[in-house]
Design a protein around this motif. Sequence first.
Motif, PDB file in Angstrom:
ATOM      1  N   LYS B  42       0.829  -1.216   0.000  1.00  0.00           N
ATOM      2  CA  LYS B  42       0.000   0.000   0.000  1.00  0.00           C
ATOM      3  C   LYS B  42       0.860   1.261   0.000  1.00  0.00           C
ATOM      4  O   LYS B  42       0.677   2.151  -0.844  1.00  0.00           O
ATOM      5  CB  LYS B  42      -0.925   0.005   1.235  1.00  0.00           C
ATOM      6  N   SER B  43       1.798   1.338   0.937  1.00  0.00           N
ATOM      7  CA  SER B  43       2.652   2.536   1.003  1.00  0.00           C
ATOM      8  C   SER B  43       3.462   2.680  -0.283  1.00  0.00           C
ATOM      9  O   SER B  43       3.637   3.787  -0.805  1.00  0.00           O
ATOM     10  CB  SER B  43       3.600   2.459   2.201  1.00  0.00           C
ATOM     11  N   THR B  44       3.962   1.559  -0.769  1.00  0.00           N
ATOM     12  CA  THR B  44       4.745   1.594  -2.008  1.00  0.00           C
ATOM     13  C   THR B  44       3.901   2.143  -3.156  1.00  0.00           C
ATOM     14  O   THR B  44       4.375   2.960  -3.946  1.00  0.00           O
ATOM     15  CB  THR B  44       5.241   0.174  -2.341  1.00  0.00           C
ATOM     16  N   PHE B  83       3.058  11.070   5.549  1.00  0.00           N
ATOM     17  CA  PHE B  83       3.819   9.841   5.708  1.00  0.00           C
ATOM     18  C   PHE B  83       3.283   9.007   6.854  1.00  0.00           C
ATOM     19  O   PHE B  83       2.692   9.523   7.802  1.00  0.00           O
ATOM     20  CB  PHE B  83       5.300  10.159   5.957  1.00  0.00           C
ATOM     21  N   GLN B  84       3.531   7.689   6.727  1.00  0.00           N
ATOM     22  CA  GLN B  84       3.056   6.757   7.743  1.00  0.00           C
ATOM     23  C   GLN B  84       3.627   7.113   9.112  1.00  0.00           C
ATOM     24  O   GLN B  84       2.922   7.091  10.099  1.00  0.00           O
ATOM     25  CB  GLN B  84       3.468   5.341   7.323  1.00  0.00           C
ATOM     26  N   ASN B  85       4.915   7.464   9.144  1.00  0.00           N
ATOM     27  CA  ASN B  85       5.559   7.765  10.420  1.00  0.00           C
ATOM     28  C   ASN B  85       5.858   9.266  10.504  1.00  0.00           C
ATOM     29  O   ASN B  85       6.723   9.765   9.802  1.00  0.00           O
ATOM     30  CB  ASN B  85       6.858   6.953  10.507  1.00  0.00           C
ATOM     31  N   LEU B 160      -3.049  10.108   2.327  1.00  0.00           N
ATOM     32  CA  LEU B 160      -2.815   9.981   3.758  1.00  0.00           C
ATOM     33  C   LEU B 160      -2.457   8.534   4.082  1.00  0.00           C
ATOM     34  O   LEU B 160      -3.274   7.633   3.916  1.00  0.00           O
ATOM     35  CB  LEU B 160      -4.068  10.400   4.539  1.00  0.00           C
ATOM     36  N   ASP B 161      -1.209   8.317   4.517  1.00  0.00           N
ATOM     37  CA  ASP B 161      -0.783   6.961   4.851  1.00  0.00           C
ATOM     38  C   ASP B 161      -1.053   6.707   6.331  1.00  0.00           C
ATOM     39  O   ASP B 161      -0.328   7.188   7.199  1.00  0.00           O
ATOM     40  CB  ASP B 161       0.706   6.781   4.515  1.00  0.00           C
ATOM     41  N   GLU B 162      -2.102   5.967   6.603  1.00  0.00           N
ATOM     42  CA  GLU B 162      -2.515   5.610   7.952  1.00  0.00           C
ATOM     43  C   GLU B 162      -2.676   6.793   8.899  1.00  0.00           C
ATOM     44  O   GLU B 162      -1.977   6.893   9.912  1.00  0.00           O
ATOM     45  CB  GLU B 162      -1.525   4.604   8.551  1.00  0.00           C
ATOM     46  N   PRO B 163      -3.614   7.687   8.604  1.00  0.00           N
ATOM     47  CA  PRO B 163      -3.830   8.828   9.497  1.00  0.00           C
ATOM     48  C   PRO B 163      -4.518   8.424  10.799  1.00  0.00           C
ATOM     49  O   PRO B 163      -4.449   9.160  11.778  1.00  0.00           O
ATOM     50  CB  PRO B 163      -4.754   9.745   8.670  1.00  0.00           C
TER      51      PRO B 163
HETATM   52 MG   LIG Z   1       2.566   1.168   4.847  1.00  0.00          MG
END
Ligand SMILES: [Mg+2]
Lengths: 229, 271
Positions: B42-44, B83-85, B160-163
């Motif tokens: 997913k992030s990729t 970003f996720q982090n 939005l990566d995992e908000p």
């Molecule tokens: Mg990810």
Amino acid sequence: MLIGFSARWPHLPVALFVFLILPLAVWGQLLRELGRTTLAVIFPFALSITLVQGFFYPGATHVIFSLGPFALKEEGLLFAYGTLGKILLLAGAGLLLLFSTHPADLILALVQHGFPNALAYIVVTAIQLLPHMQAKAMAIVNAQRARGLETETNLWRRSRALLALVGPLVFSALVDVHERALALEARAFSAPCSKTSLKELHDTREEALARWAIIVLSIAFIAWQIGGL
Amino acid sequence: MKISVNDLHFAYPNGVEVLRELSFEISSGERVAIIGQNGAGKSTLVKHFNGLLKPSRGFVTIGDWDTQSHTVAQMAQRVGFLFQNPDEQIFKRRVFDEVAFGPSNLGLSPEEIERHVSAALSRVGLSDMREMHPYDLLPARRKLVALASVLAMETPILVLDEPTIGQDGRGLARLGALIDDLTQQGKTIITISHDMDFCAEHFERIMVMKQGRMLIDGATHDVFARFELLAEAFLEPPQMTRLGRALGLPETVTTVNEFLGAYAKTREPRH
Ligand SMILES: [Mg+2]
Ligand SMILES: Nc1ncnc2c1ncn2[C@@H]1O[C@H](COP(=O)(O)OP(=O)(O)OP(=O)(O)O)[C@@H](O)[C@H]1O
């Protein structure tokens, strides 16, 4: 390293690098990695030391050639050569250790020889932290690009962006340290009992002998150099 | 602004192929949630939307821009990326400066920057923390700072990566309201989330990824009705969907309101 540093003969550090470190690297099949990294470390030093010492070494008289008010002098170059030799040896020996020894092995060896656990951990973490911080710096630069910072076309801006990161990186490293400490404590790092290790060290008689030989040799050499004054 | 992905393949430098044969379009103003187990890609995938990663094969276009021929900084005018982090994003010492970083790269005037930053901070509910050091805030709040710094760019597309990670009930509600509000403004929103209930409440289209491929891509109702396929991707439908099915409701429901509506119908007296 000690031998190279205490020697009065200026070629010894370089000689040691060429005839000791490099063959060892070839033997351990690390020559390419070692060569590349050593060059990268040495080059900036080489440039600045040669220029500064070559032109501005105090009290130097043997002019090789002059460039307007500046003159390249022999004593300066010799001094630069001596210093560089030492840096070369230092970097070579340090990097050889880094490339050839897994941090976990190093920590274990240190502890088994009576080195305090906590100190050993610090030494090794410092070594391991570098790639970690490098990855983090890359991630932050990516995040900056994603918010419109142009780094792909402009080298100057790119290096400026990296420089601006030093502060936040050190800061977040400190935050990490706190969490690491908690994590270590939670797994009984400072429990007052002797520890077992997951890894086994293969420490042969020859290796132990070689270590002692190196120590004795170093002490003897230093004594000889000082005594021979 | 349309996103189109054409036969996208991607492998990281270590050679492992992480994305395979992806082709789809996302139209302007759509709300899409991408779900899938850890490591599904997913992030990729979303990193291709702003050019952080470039396809190994195929291409990705945002409006009339091919990501291959634009820098990430240029793409940032069109795509905002959370970003996720958050700790890999935040680097300034003041919340205000962090949020102002993006707008100042867009070449806005100081007044405009101020306006963007204030608006973004009030959207995420951090207006009174603009002078704080980001690291003095809790991780969930830091994520909101990162979100504000993306909102402040006022891009037509938001990724939005995992908000939702680490947000409590209030944070979730605020985030949901924010997403609904941004949709009202016509923005395209693409979110990665592991929170199925959140996806059901706020997204109209769901993409399910499995091992770098698109397993299902469709309207939220249709996707969450496919229990077997979801199980194949190691996912569970939202609670309300499962409850509805367990009670034998005739239609698939995904949110609390839909459930209540459908449940009330079954209890109406029949003639
Ligand atoms: Mg990810
Ligand atoms: N920089 C990288 N280099 C090599 N492989 C990577 C890299 N980043 C991710 N991967 C691999 O690519 C695959 C997909 O990772 P990705 O981060 O896209 O997954 P994800 O669906 O976002 O997972 P999560 O839900 O855990 O965030 C994983 O197998 C991961 O190990």
